[in-house]
Design a protein around this motif. Sequence first.
Motif, PDB file in Angstrom:
ATOM      1  N   ALA A  46     -41.598  73.713  32.887  1.00 63.13           N
ATOM      2  CA  ALA A  46     -41.090  73.892  34.248  1.00 63.13           C
ATOM      3  C   ALA A  46     -40.701  75.350  34.488  1.00 63.13           C
ATOM      4  CB  ALA A  46     -39.895  72.975  34.502  1.00 63.13           C
ATOM      5  N   GLY A  47     -39.976  75.937  33.533  1.00 62.69           N
ATOM      6  CA  GLY A  47     -39.484  77.304  33.710  1.00 62.69           C
ATOM      7  C   GLY A  47     -40.505  78.389  33.460  1.00 62.69           C
ATOM      8  N   GLY A  48     -41.599  78.068  32.754  1.00 61.57           N
ATOM      9  CA  GLY A  48     -42.633  79.059  32.503  1.00 61.57           C
ATOM     10  C   GLY A  48     -42.338  80.008  31.370  1.00 61.57           C
ATOM     11  N   PHE A  49     -41.246  79.786  30.621  1.00 59.32           N
ATOM     12  CA  PHE A  49     -40.951  80.617  29.457  1.00 59.32           C
ATOM     13  C   PHE A  49     -41.900  80.255  28.311  1.00 59.32           C
ATOM     14  CE2 PHE A  49     -37.051  80.490  31.917  1.00 59.32           C
ATOM     15  CZ  PHE A  49     -36.635  81.813  31.894  1.00 59.32           C
ATOM     16  N   ARG A  50     -42.206  81.212  27.472  1.00 58.49           N
ATOM     17  CA  ARG A  50     -43.146  80.951  26.378  1.00 58.49           C
ATOM     18  C   ARG A  50     -42.571  79.989  25.352  1.00 58.49           C
ATOM     19  NH1 ARG A  50     -46.508  86.477  24.937  1.00 58.49           N
ATOM     20  NH2 ARG A  50     -47.198  86.923  27.079  1.00 58.49           N
ATOM     21  N   MET A  51     -41.267  80.057  25.164  1.00 55.76           N
ATOM     22  CA  MET A  51     -40.577  79.166  24.234  1.00 55.76           C
ATOM     23  C   MET A  51     -39.263  78.739  24.845  1.00 55.76           C
ATOM     24  SD  MET A  51     -40.932  80.856  20.442  1.00 55.76           S
ATOM     25  CE  MET A  51     -42.504  81.023  19.617  1.00 55.76           C
ATOM     26  N   GLY A  52     -38.778  77.574  24.421  1.00 55.95           N
ATOM     27  CA  GLY A  52     -37.422  77.193  24.759  1.00 55.95           C
ATOM     28  C   GLY A  52     -36.445  77.865  23.819  1.00 55.95           C
ATOM     29  N   ALA A  53     -35.161  77.738  24.121  1.00 54.79           N
ATOM     30  CA  ALA A  53     -34.144  78.452  23.356  1.00 54.79           C
ATOM     31  C   ALA A  53     -34.078  78.014  21.901  1.00 54.79           C
ATOM     32  CB  ALA A  53     -32.780  78.257  24.016  1.00 54.79           C
ATOM     33  N   ALA A 108     -31.125  72.174  33.904  1.00 52.99           N
ATOM     34  CA  ALA A 108     -31.433  73.067  32.777  1.00 52.99           C
ATOM     35  C   ALA A 108     -32.002  74.403  33.214  1.00 52.99           C
ATOM     36  CB  ALA A 108     -32.406  72.367  31.826  1.00 52.99           C
ATOM     37  N   VAL A 109     -33.164  74.383  33.872  1.00 54.40           N
ATOM     38  CA  VAL A 109     -33.812  75.640  34.247  1.00 54.40           C
ATOM     39  C   VAL A 109     -32.994  76.374  35.303  1.00 54.40           C
ATOM     40  CG1 VAL A 109     -35.923  76.712  35.128  1.00 54.40           C
ATOM     41  CG2 VAL A 109     -36.075  74.650  33.699  1.00 54.40           C
ATOM     42  N   LEU A 110     -32.489  75.649  36.291  1.00 59.36           N
ATOM     43  CA  LEU A 110     -31.765  76.292  37.390  1.00 59.36           C
ATOM     44  C   LEU A 110     -30.527  77.024  36.896  1.00 59.36           C
ATOM     45  CD1 LEU A 110     -31.378  76.874  40.387  1.00 59.36           C
ATOM     46  CD2 LEU A 110     -30.178  74.687  40.578  1.00 59.36           C
ATOM     47  N   ARG A 155     -44.131  69.809  34.182  1.00 60.83           N
ATOM     48  CA  ARG A 155     -42.991  68.948  33.878  1.00 60.83           C
ATOM     49  C   ARG A 155     -41.842  69.298  34.817  1.00 60.83           C
ATOM     50  NH1 ARG A 155     -41.905  66.216  29.254  1.00 60.83           N
ATOM     51  NH2 ARG A 155     -43.596  67.352  28.220  1.00 60.83           N
ATOM     52  N   ILE A 156     -41.001  68.322  35.076  1.00 55.17           N
ATOM     53  CA  ILE A 156     -39.819  68.565  35.902  1.00 55.17           C
ATOM     54  C   ILE A 156     -38.653  67.779  35.340  1.00 55.17           C
ATOM     55  CG2 ILE A 156     -40.106  66.664  37.552  1.00 55.17           C
ATOM     56  CD1 ILE A 156     -39.262  70.297  38.465  1.00 55.17           C
ATOM     57  N   GLY A 157     -37.456  68.356  35.426  1.00 56.16           N
ATOM     58  CA  GLY A 157     -36.246  67.671  34.995  1.00 56.16           C
ATOM     59  C   GLY A 157     -35.545  67.030  36.182  1.00 56.16           C
ATOM     60  N   ILE A 158     -34.965  65.859  35.959  1.00 56.90           N
ATOM     61  CA  ILE A 158     -34.212  65.193  37.019  1.00 56.90           C
ATOM     62  C   ILE A 158     -32.922  64.612  36.447  1.00 56.90           C
ATOM     63  CG2 ILE A 158     -36.295  64.583  38.319  1.00 56.90           C
ATOM     64  CD1 ILE A 158     -35.829  61.653  37.406  1.00 56.90           C
ATOM     65  N   ILE A 174     -33.509  67.379  41.467  1.00 52.70           N
ATOM     66  CA  ILE A 174     -34.676  67.979  40.831  1.00 52.70           C
ATOM     67  C   ILE A 174     -34.296  69.351  40.309  1.00 52.70           C
ATOM     68  CG2 ILE A 174     -37.057  68.753  41.179  1.00 52.70           C
ATOM     69  CD1 ILE A 174     -37.211  66.872  43.571  1.00 52.70           C
ATOM     70  N   ASP A 175     -34.762  69.671  39.109  1.00 48.87           N
ATOM     71  CA  ASP A 175     -34.485  70.971  38.504  1.00 48.87           C
ATOM     72  C   ASP A 175     -35.407  72.040  39.088  1.00 48.87           C
ATOM     73  OD1 ASP A 175     -33.301  72.832  36.851  1.00 48.87           O
ATOM     74  OD2 ASP A 175     -34.021  71.960  34.971  1.00 48.87           O
ATOM     75  N   LEU A 176     -35.089  73.286  38.820  1.00 40.72           N
ATOM     76  CA  LEU A 176     -35.897  74.416  39.241  1.00 40.72           C
ATOM     77  C   LEU A 176     -37.192  74.472  38.427  1.00 40.72           C
ATOM     78  CD1 LEU A 176     -36.051  77.114  40.884  1.00 40.72           C
ATOM     79  CD2 LEU A 176     -34.968  78.215  38.901  1.00 40.72           C
ATOM     80  N   ALA A 177     -38.251  74.945  39.051  1.00 39.93           N
ATOM     81  CA  ALA A 177     -39.500  75.257  38.362  1.00 39.93           C
ATOM     82  C   ALA A 177     -39.934  76.656  38.773  1.00 39.93           C
ATOM     83  CB  ALA A 177     -40.590  74.249  38.698  1.00 39.93           C
ATOM     84  N   LEU A 178     -40.600  77.358  37.880  1.00 32.76           N
ATOM     85  CA  LEU A 178     -41.123  78.686  38.207  1.00 32.76           C
ATOM     86  C   LEU A 178     -42.086  78.601  39.381  1.00 32.76           C
ATOM     87  CD1 LEU A 178     -41.596  81.724  37.518  1.00 32.76           C
ATOM     88  CD2 LEU A 178     -43.418  80.956  35.979  1.00 32.76           C
TER      89      LEU A 178
END
Length: 505
Positions: A225-232, A419-421, A381-384, A370-374
Amino acid sequence: MAALNSTEQVAVIGAGAMGVGIAQIAAQAGHPVKLYDARPGAAAQAIEGIDRQLGRLVEKGKLAADARNATVARMQAVDAIEELADSRLVIEAIVENLEVKRGLLRQLEELCAVDCILASNTSSLSITSLAAGLKQPRRVVGMHFFNPAPLMALVEIVSGLDTDPAIANGLHALAGAWGKKPVHTRSTPGFIVNRVARPFYAESLRLLQEGAADCASLDALMRDAGGFRMGAFELTDLIGHDVNYAVTCSVFDAYYGDFRFQPSLIQKELVDAGRLGRKSGRGFYDYAEGTERPQPAELASATSIDSCVVEGDLGVASGLLQRLQDNGVSVSRRDGAGLLRVGDAVLALSDGRLASQRAREDGLRNLLLIDLALDYAKATRIGISWSADTTEGARDQAVALLQRAGLKVTALADIPGLAVLRTVAMLANEGADAVLQGVGTAADIDLAMCAGVNYPLGPLAWADRIGVGQVLRVLDNLQRDYGEERYRPSLLLRRLDAEGRNFHD
């Protein structure tokens, strides 16, 4: 001053990974390079290693043999530091210790000509402190490369209190001539990247601590969703928890315990247990041979959805509507407050409030956030999350609608900002404070985060896309819900919102 001429000599002190990489960059740019290391034979071995590495590139057809030979021919290993006296630029890349580096700079000041620039590749030490006590602190500047230096584009040009602006500008131009993407920054703790990046790790760690979701699900949301190459979690496993935790502690201490930089007890426990990530075989994930990687949790629905209603403007999430239409969903429109209705369910982009809190305050039943997406048009994918009164049927309808748009749906507990937002809002907030405090310009901060840590979009450009006012509301709601200074919005965000401006206006 202008960038150094490519015929002028560059010296690099330290034949570790960073020093060797910097020496290679300078030699490839045409400079004669002297490499020195206090360990006997280390510099010569390092040049041999560069020769072998470039040889492999030649074998793969990625580098001409003549270019390899010319690069290596420009490099000279020296056994005594006195042999660096005729250099125009000296870059030290030795142990990250203030007193050791200070001692080296004092030695170089006596050894080298008065017009020789003394640069440090430090990633965390104050350039002002390094230059203190020198006769000419004006010629000391930070030139912070990122590992691996030949591949990573960013170079932070760090000015201390006494650094001559002309020298900093000259090194900025030089780094550009070397094919890098340089940014100017002041000598403050963490410079740009190691300061602004802290929320990327901190928010996922906090979400895990609060039971919002598991590591695999949070990482998947940041990627898909966030478009980052990896999660934390996968990124800190790669970096090494000892290293990442130490940097966080250093920034936290340097800012006198500012809770925005507070280290995580979860990560401390991993360090205490020796679970340092990939290098130890185990961190948040288990890297033992044959171990299966945990998969993100997903919701699924068999309900058939053919239509939905949009009330008002969905803002940054509007890209979702075209996806729905492209997948055969009829979208009706009417005035309203930015809601998406399907069956009994009401969906809205998170504004930083808890779902149950927003449902009560706004008088909405069966509310799902709904969570943020890039990019809502391209995310996979989307978080809710959902309010306590949301029925199973309404949740199923919402999931079915998002699935119809081609999205995998991952549930989060009812937590503020999802999460992303909240991560992006906090990254933007830190970037805003860095601009406010003169650490760097908005353009340099965005460039640094994209070129230095591969963010899909600069955090301040992302804030412009979301809307500065919306980012401010998210942070205000996070601060209200948590009651902590950690989420206090930057004054610059308030100022821009009041003026109706964005960061890049």
